[in-house]
Design a protein around this motif. Sequence first.
Motif, PDB file in Angstrom:
ATOM      1  N   SER A  92       0.905  -1.214   0.031  1.00  0.00           N
ATOM      2  CA  SER A  92      -0.087   0.029  -0.076  1.00  0.00           C
ATOM      3  C   SER A  92       0.645   1.222   0.123  1.00  0.00           C
ATOM      4  N   THR A  93       2.073   1.126  -0.148  1.00  0.00           N
ATOM      5  CA  THR A  93       3.158   2.502  -0.195  1.00  0.00           C
ATOM      6  C   THR A  93       3.582   2.450  -1.504  1.00  0.00           C
ATOM      7  N   GLU A  94       4.021   3.757  -2.031  1.00  0.00           N
ATOM      8  CA  GLU A  94       4.534   4.155  -3.123  1.00  0.00           C
ATOM      9  C   GLU A  94       5.740   4.810  -3.040  1.00  0.00           C
ATOM     10  N   VAL A  95       6.779   4.412  -3.941  1.00  0.00           N
ATOM     11  CA  VAL A  95       7.929   5.386  -3.861  1.00  0.00           C
ATOM     12  C   VAL A  95       7.991   5.655  -5.677  1.00  0.00           C
ATOM     13  N   VAL A  96       8.655   6.726  -5.769  1.00  0.00           N
ATOM     14  CA  VAL A  96       8.581   7.353  -7.461  1.00  0.00           C
ATOM     15  C   VAL A  96       9.968   7.675  -7.695  1.00  0.00           C
ATOM     16  N   SER A  97      10.850   8.161  -6.821  1.00  0.00           N
ATOM     17  CA  SER A  97      12.362   8.362  -7.039  1.00  0.00           C
ATOM     18  C   SER A  97      13.063   7.371  -7.316  1.00  0.00           C
ATOM     19  N   GLU A  98      14.134   7.379  -8.209  1.00  0.00           N
ATOM     20  CA  GLU A  98      14.921   6.391  -8.700  1.00  0.00           C
ATOM     21  C   GLU A  98      15.874   5.878  -7.527  1.00  0.00           C
ATOM     22  N   LEU A  99      16.386   6.766  -6.659  1.00  0.00           N
ATOM     23  CA  LEU A  99      17.240   6.356  -5.672  1.00  0.00           C
ATOM     24  C   LEU A  99      16.622   5.371  -4.675  1.00  0.00           C
ATOM     25  N   ALA A 100      15.158   5.646  -4.480  1.00  0.00           N
ATOM     26  CA  ALA A 100      14.429   4.906  -3.410  1.00  0.00           C
ATOM     27  C   ALA A 100      14.194   3.670  -4.123  1.00  0.00           C
ATOM     28  N   LYS A 101      14.000   3.436  -5.604  1.00  0.00           N
ATOM     29  CA  LYS A 101      13.667   2.244  -6.121  1.00  0.00           C
ATOM     30  C   LYS A 101      14.919   1.376  -6.217  1.00  0.00           C
ATOM     31  N   GLN A 102      16.290   1.950  -6.345  1.00  0.00           N
ATOM     32  CA  GLN A 102      17.444   1.462  -6.418  1.00  0.00           C
ATOM     33  C   GLN A 102      17.521   0.817  -4.973  1.00  0.00           C
ATOM     34  N   LEU A 103      17.317   1.538  -3.971  1.00  0.00           N
ATOM     35  CA  LEU A 103      17.552   1.148  -2.505  1.00  0.00           C
ATOM     36  C   LEU A 103      16.609  -0.159  -2.218  1.00  0.00           C
ATOM     37  N   ALA A 104      15.376  -0.317  -2.780  1.00  0.00           N
ATOM     38  CA  ALA A 104      14.635  -1.341  -2.560  1.00  0.00           C
ATOM     39  C   ALA A 104      15.341  -2.782  -3.062  1.00  0.00           C
ATOM     40  N   ALA A 151      18.923  -2.806  -3.566  1.00  0.00           N
ATOM     41  CA  ALA A 151      20.503  -2.860  -2.972  1.00  0.00           C
ATOM     42  C   ALA A 151      20.922  -4.011  -2.319  1.00  0.00           C
ATOM     43  N   LYS A 152      21.990  -4.569  -2.585  1.00  0.00           N
ATOM     44  CA  LYS A 152      22.463  -5.625  -1.831  1.00  0.00           C
ATOM     45  C   LYS A 152      22.759  -5.258  -0.560  1.00  0.00           C
ATOM     46  N   ASP A 153      23.455  -4.320  -0.380  1.00  0.00           N
ATOM     47  CA  ASP A 153      24.194  -3.754   0.855  1.00  0.00           C
ATOM     48  C   ASP A 153      23.039  -2.433   1.047  1.00  0.00           C
ATOM     49  N   PHE A 154      22.121  -2.549   1.210  1.00  0.00           N
ATOM     50  CA  PHE A 154      21.009  -1.380   1.353  1.00  0.00           C
ATOM     51  C   PHE A 154      21.434  -0.417   2.295  1.00  0.00           C
ATOM     52  N   LEU A 200      11.994   6.400   4.033  1.00  0.00           N
ATOM     53  CA  LEU A 200      10.671   5.250   3.988  1.00  0.00           C
ATOM     54  C   LEU A 200      11.367   3.886   3.551  1.00  0.00           C
ATOM     55  N   MET A 201      12.023   3.767   2.200  1.00  0.00           N
ATOM     56  CA  MET A 201      12.504   2.522   1.689  1.00  0.00           C
ATOM     57  C   MET A 201      13.439   1.962   2.524  1.00  0.00           C
ATOM     58  N   TYR A 202      14.198   2.829   3.192  1.00  0.00           N
ATOM     59  CA  TYR A 202      15.185   2.188   4.206  1.00  0.00           C
ATOM     60  C   TYR A 202      14.309   1.470   5.611  1.00  0.00           C
ATOM     61  N   LEU A 203      13.421   2.153   6.067  1.00  0.00           N
ATOM     62  CA  LEU A 203      12.724   1.395   6.941  1.00  0.00           C
ATOM     63  C   LEU A 203      12.029   0.167   6.572  1.00  0.00           C
ATOM     64  N   ILE A 204      11.249   0.244   5.273  1.00  0.00           N
ATOM     65  CA  ILE A 204      10.877  -1.017   4.955  1.00  0.00           C
ATOM     66  C   ILE A 204      11.847  -2.180   4.745  1.00  0.00           C
ATOM     67  N   ARG A 205      13.167  -1.702   4.243  1.00  0.00           N
ATOM     68  CA  ARG A 205      14.225  -2.779   4.169  1.00  0.00           C
ATOM     69  C   ARG A 205      14.547  -3.216   5.635  1.00  0.00           C
ATOM     70  N   LYS A 206      14.806  -2.162   6.425  1.00  0.00           N
ATOM     71  CA  LYS A 206      15.476  -2.592   7.843  1.00  0.00           C
ATOM     72  C   LYS A 206      14.466  -3.444   8.630  1.00  0.00           C
ATOM     73  N   TYR A 207      13.204  -3.019   8.714  1.00  0.00           N
ATOM     74  CA  TYR A 207      12.239  -3.781   9.408  1.00  0.00           C
ATOM     75  C   TYR A 207      11.627  -4.946   8.748  1.00  0.00           C
TER      76      TYR A 207
END
Length: 333
Positions: A100-112, A114-117, A151-158
């Motif tokens: 239910s969450t949306e990201v649009v920036s390229e960096l946030a998509k790459q972070l999704a 990223a191996k070493d996020f 936002l994306m970092y929190l999703i990856r972390k938790y």
Amino acid sequence: MPLPIDRGLFKLDFFDHHAILGVAVDAEVKDVRKRYLKIARSLHPDSFPTASESDKQQATEFLSKLVNPAYEKLSQDRERQEYTVVLRLKGQQLARQQGSTEVVSELAKQLANAKDFDEFYKSSIQQLAEKQYQTLSQSLYITGEISELNLMYLIRKYGQAAGSAPSTGKPLSMQNPSASSPTSSSGSTSSSSSTSSSGSASSSSSASSSGSTSSQRVSQADQSYRRAEELVARDNIAKAILELREALQFEPNNARCHALLGKIYMKQNQPTMAKIHINKALQIDPAEPVALQAKQQLDKADATKAGSQSTANSKKPDKPSGGLFGLFGRNKK
């Protein structure tokens, strides 16, 4: 001032102070202060000698109405601790509700993806922070990009902590959970048994998902409870209370958390708050051992206090009669 940012954590009705300062969500206080001082210098009117009055006014507004409040929130111990708890809750919620969450920036998509996020996140934040307040017309846009990274970092972390798979990097609101189910590429008609099996699997998967979510909430509450016990043992009472409050956000009817919170308030000499949580714990589970023990101690303390007051009242000397004349109207010898 109005803040027209509809991206990242701002879009979720969360005021992202880290994004405003251009620092990572786990930045230490010394790094927050260093970054704040740099921004304050860059937004000072003397830094815009050839700028128009409107630009200078905008820089002043950014500093006084956005940057200063963000720094105040992240630099004061109590404010920062409470904000950190809310941020953690938001991250755990995002990890459970990725679709239910949306990201649009390229960096946030790459972070999704990223191996070493963690490393990618920190370097991306630094990259955006360097130009965040250089051009004021772009400041809010870049702040929104940083908030999407947060936002994306929190999703990856938790999400990683909960054992869920990493995001695909597409706008999350466009992810279709049904896309993962197998489909026939040849276009042939499935048999009735296959349809039945698919329906059963879907029903089973839905039930499993529901059970998994409930189990995750319980697990998170239990983790907060255990952390609170450890903090109490280290005499870090303030943080223990925050942990238990966080646990009760997930499970408002967790008798163990209410009992321990009541016991902590007893030790802090806050009997009113102690009674509230101990009574709540016993209302949920009349056999909760910590609450029962604390209840006995509270009742004993109340009885002792009542007895002391009664004794004190009985020992009060009788008031002399006659007022001033009774005191001073005796015949002199």
